[in-house]
Design a protein around this motif. Structure first.
Motif, PDB file in Angstrom:
ATOM      1  N   THR A   1       0.823  -1.200   0.000  1.00 34.13           N
ATOM      2  CA  THR A   1       0.000   0.000   0.000  1.00 34.13           C
ATOM      3  C   THR A   1       0.863   1.259   0.000  1.00 34.13           C
ATOM      4  OG1 THR A   1      -0.130   0.185   2.428  1.00 34.13           O
ATOM      5  CG2 THR A   1      -1.708  -1.286   1.349  1.00 34.13           C
ATOM      6  N   ASP A   2       0.178   2.402  -0.177  1.00 28.85           N
ATOM      7  CA  ASP A   2       0.818   3.716  -0.108  1.00 28.85           C
ATOM      8  C   ASP A   2       2.046   3.760  -1.027  1.00 28.85           C
ATOM      9  OD1 ASP A   2       1.299   6.310   0.646  1.00 28.85           O
ATOM     10  OD2 ASP A   2       2.319   5.784   2.522  1.00 28.85           O
TER      11      ASP A   2
ATOM     12  N   GLU B   1      -0.767   7.038  -7.586  1.00 29.09           N
ATOM     13  CA  GLU B   1      -0.724   6.632  -6.190  1.00 29.09           C
ATOM     14  C   GLU B   1      -1.712   5.497  -5.994  1.00 29.09           C
ATOM     15  OE1 GLU B   1      -1.327   9.913  -3.594  1.00 29.09           O
ATOM     16  OE2 GLU B   1       0.369  11.063  -4.393  1.00 29.09           O
TER      17      GLU B   1
ATOM     18  N   TRP C   1      -1.936   0.953  -4.870  1.00 32.64           N
ATOM     19  CA  TRP C   1      -1.558  -0.269  -4.167  1.00 32.64           C
ATOM     20  C   TRP C   1      -1.550  -1.436  -5.155  1.00 32.64           C
ATOM     21  CZ3 TRP C   1      -5.451  -3.989  -4.370  1.00 32.64           C
ATOM     22  CH2 TRP C   1      -6.712  -3.518  -4.751  1.00 32.64           C
TER      23      TRP C   1
ATOM     24  N   ARG D   1      -6.423   4.575  -1.918  1.00 37.96           N
ATOM     25  CA  ARG D   1      -6.205   3.765  -0.714  1.00 37.96           C
ATOM     26  C   ARG D   1      -6.582   2.322  -0.982  1.00 37.96           C
ATOM     27  NH1 ARG D   1      -7.130   6.580   4.897  1.00 37.96           N
ATOM     28  NH2 ARG D   1      -7.013   4.367   5.389  1.00 37.96           N
TER      29      ARG D   1
ATOM     30  N   GLU E   1       1.101  -3.868   3.648  1.00 37.67           N
ATOM     31  CA  GLU E   1       2.452  -3.404   3.970  1.00 37.67           C
ATOM     32  C   GLU E   1       2.672  -2.057   3.298  1.00 37.67           C
ATOM     33  OE1 GLU E   1       7.126  -4.737   3.218  1.00 37.67           O
ATOM     34  OE2 GLU E   1       5.501  -6.162   2.862  1.00 37.67           O
ATOM     35  N   SER E   2       2.816  -1.002   4.098  1.00 37.28           N
ATOM     36  CA  SER E   2       2.978   0.339   3.545  1.00 37.28           C
ATOM     37  C   SER E   2       4.373   0.522   2.963  1.00 37.28           C
ATOM     38  CB  SER E   2       2.733   1.396   4.620  1.00 37.28           C
ATOM     39  OG  SER E   2       3.032   2.689   4.118  1.00 37.28           O
TER      40      SER E   2
ATOM     41  N   GLY F   1       5.311   3.608   2.186  1.00 35.61           N
ATOM     42  CA  GLY F   1       5.678   4.957   2.588  1.00 35.61           C
ATOM     43  C   GLY F   1       5.739   5.970   1.466  1.00 35.61           C
TER      44      GLY F   1
END
Length: 377
Positions: free
Chosen positions: A6-7, A18, A20, A35, A41-42, A44
Motif C-alpha cells: 500500500t501507499d 498513487e 496499491w 487507498r 504493507e505500507s 511509505g
C-alpha cells in the motif's frame, strides 16, 4: 500467500499513480488507485517500478559469466538482482570455440533453472579494429556452421549474438542466427553506413552498446550509428555510467529512437560491486580505478562496474529522462526484445511480481523477485 503493498507510487504502462498492488503466489493479481481496500504493507509513498531486465552483463561481485563457472554465475546474478535486475542475460566475451561451447553449455543449465534469461555471445565474430576488451588473438571471421555448434551447446538458450556484418561471412551468419530464432546484434564493428544497412536488412535488430566500439557519427560519413538509430527495426543498447557515453549522446539516442527502441544495459564485469584493483574479463586483465574499468594492456574501456539501479537513476537525474521513459528502457523494452514481456517487464495484472521499490532519490529500498523480497544490497 497474499501480500498487499500500500501507499505506493506505482509506475505502470499507463503512467504513474498513487495506489496499491496485491501479490499472490508470485504474481500480481490486483493493481489499484488510491487507498487499498484493506490492511497491507505500507511502502511509505515510495515509487514502485518493474524489475529491471539487463540483456548485456558479464558479471559482478567478483564473479564472471564468461568463466562458465556456475557458482560464479549464481553469485553474479544474485548481486545484480539485489540492485534491481530481476531478469538477467549472461554475456560471454571472445574465447576459443571450445571454451565458448563449454561456458554456454554450463550457463544453459542455469537457464533451465530460471536463474538466467539466456546467453549472449558478444564474441568472437567482431572486427579486430573495434575489439575493445576482446582478446585479438581469438577473434574469428563469422561462420554459420560454427555458430550452429555454439547454438547446439546452448540447447536453445543462446538468445543473442553480436556480429560485425562487414566481416567475411558476417551477413550469412546474421541470417543463420535469425533463422534459429536468435537475436542478431550489430556491434564491435567498423561497418560503413551502407554496410550497417546491409546488416540490418540481413536481420540485425539490436545495436550492441551504441556508440562504443563503433565508428563515431560524422556529418559526411554517418557510419553505423546513424543507420542503427534511424531504422525502426533496431533497438539500441546504452551504457549509462557517465564513462561510456556523455549524457547528451544518450539524450540524442532517445530522441532519435524513443524509449521503445532504447535499452539501458550495464555491460558490467566482475568488478561491479567491488573495490579498485585488477580483475579478469575473459582472457584479459582489467584495471579498475575509481570505478572505471580499462585493459591493463592498452587502456581500452573494458566493460563497466555499473548496476541497473545506478543506470536508471542516472537516466532520470543526469540525462533528464522521465521516470516513465527510464522504466520503459530498463524493463519493458528489454523484456520485449527477449520475448518475455507477456509475464515480466511491466507492472501488469498477471505478470510475475518482479518489483523494485525506490526511495525519493531513486536509490533502491527493496527488491521483489517472483513475489519474494530479496536481501538488501
Amino acid at each position: 500467500m497474499s501480500t498487499t503493498l500500500t501507499d505506493a507510487r506505482v509506475v505502470t504502462p499507463g503512467g504513474v499513480h498513487e495506489g496499491w498492488l496485491t501479490v499472490e503466489d508470485g504474481r500480481l493479481t490486483h493493481i489499484g488507485r488510491g487507498r487499498a481496500p484493506g490492511a497491507g504493507e505500507s511502502l511509505g509513498g515510495r515509487h514502485v517500478v518493474p524489475g529491471f531486465v539487463d540483456i548485456h552483463t558479464h558479471g559482478g561481485a567478483g564473479a564472471s559469466f564468461p568463466s562458465g563457472d556456475q557458482e560464479q554465475a549464481r553469485r553474479a546474478a544474485d548481486f545484480q538482482a539485489r540492485h534491481g535486475t530481476t531478469t538477467i542475460m549472461a554475456s560471454l566475451v571472445t574465447a576459443s570455440i571450445a571454451d565458448l561451447s563449454r561456458a554456454t553449455a554450463a550457463l544453459a543449465e542455469l537457464c533451465d533453472d530460471g536463474l538466467l534469461a539466456g546467453v549472449h555471445l558478444e564474441g568472437p565474430y567482431i572486427a579486430p579494429s573495434r575489439r575493445g576488451a576482446h582478446d585479438p588473438g581469438l577473434l574469428r571471421h563469422p561462420s554459420p556452421g560454427e555458430l550452429s555448434g555454439l547454438l547446439r551447446a546452448g540447447r536453445g538458450h543462446v538468445r543473442m549474438v553480436t556480429v560485425a556484418p562487414e566481416l567475411p561471412g558476417g551477413l550469412e551468419t546474421v541470417r543463420a542466427a535469425v533463422s534459429e530464432g536468435v537475436i542478431a546484434a550489430l556491434g564491435h564493428s567498423d561497418a560503413t553506413y551502407d554496410q550497417a544497412r546491409e546488416g540490418i536488412e540481413a536481420g540485425c535488430t539490436v545495436a550492441t552498446h551504441l556508440y562504443n566500439a563503433l565508428p563515431p557519427l560524422h556529418h559526411r560519413d554517418p557510419g553505423p550509428v546513424a543507420a542503427l538509430l534511424e531504422d525502426p527495426r533496431v533497438t539500441v543498447e546504452l551504457i549509462n555510467d557517465g564513462v561510456h557515453a556523455h549524457p547528451a549522446m544518450l539524450r540524442l539516442a532517445v530522441s532519435a529512437a524513443g524509449a521503445s527502441r532504447a535499452v539501458l544495459v550495464t555491460d558490467a564485469m566482475a568488478a561491479a560491486g567491488m573495490g579498485d584493483g585488477t580483475y579478469r574479463l575473459g582472457s584479459m586483465d582489467v584495471d579498475v580505478t575509481g570505478g572505471t574499468a580499462t585493459l591493463v594492456d592498452g587502456g581500452a574501456i573494458a566493460g563497466s562496474t555499473l548496476t541497473m539501479d545506478t543506470a536508471f537513476r542516472r537516466a532520470v537525474q543526469d540525462v533528464g529522462l522521465t521516470l516513465e521513459q527510464a522504466t520503459e528502457m530498463a524493463s519493458h523494452t528489454p523484456a520485449r526484445i527477449l520475448g518475455i514481456d507477456s509475464f515480466t517487464g511491466s507492472i501488469t495484472v498477471g505478470h510475475q511480481a518482479d518489483l523494485v521499490v525506490l526511495n525519493d532519490d531513486l536509490t533502491v529500498h527493496r527488491v521483489m523477485r517472483r513475489g519474494a523480497w530479496l536481501p538488501a544490497a
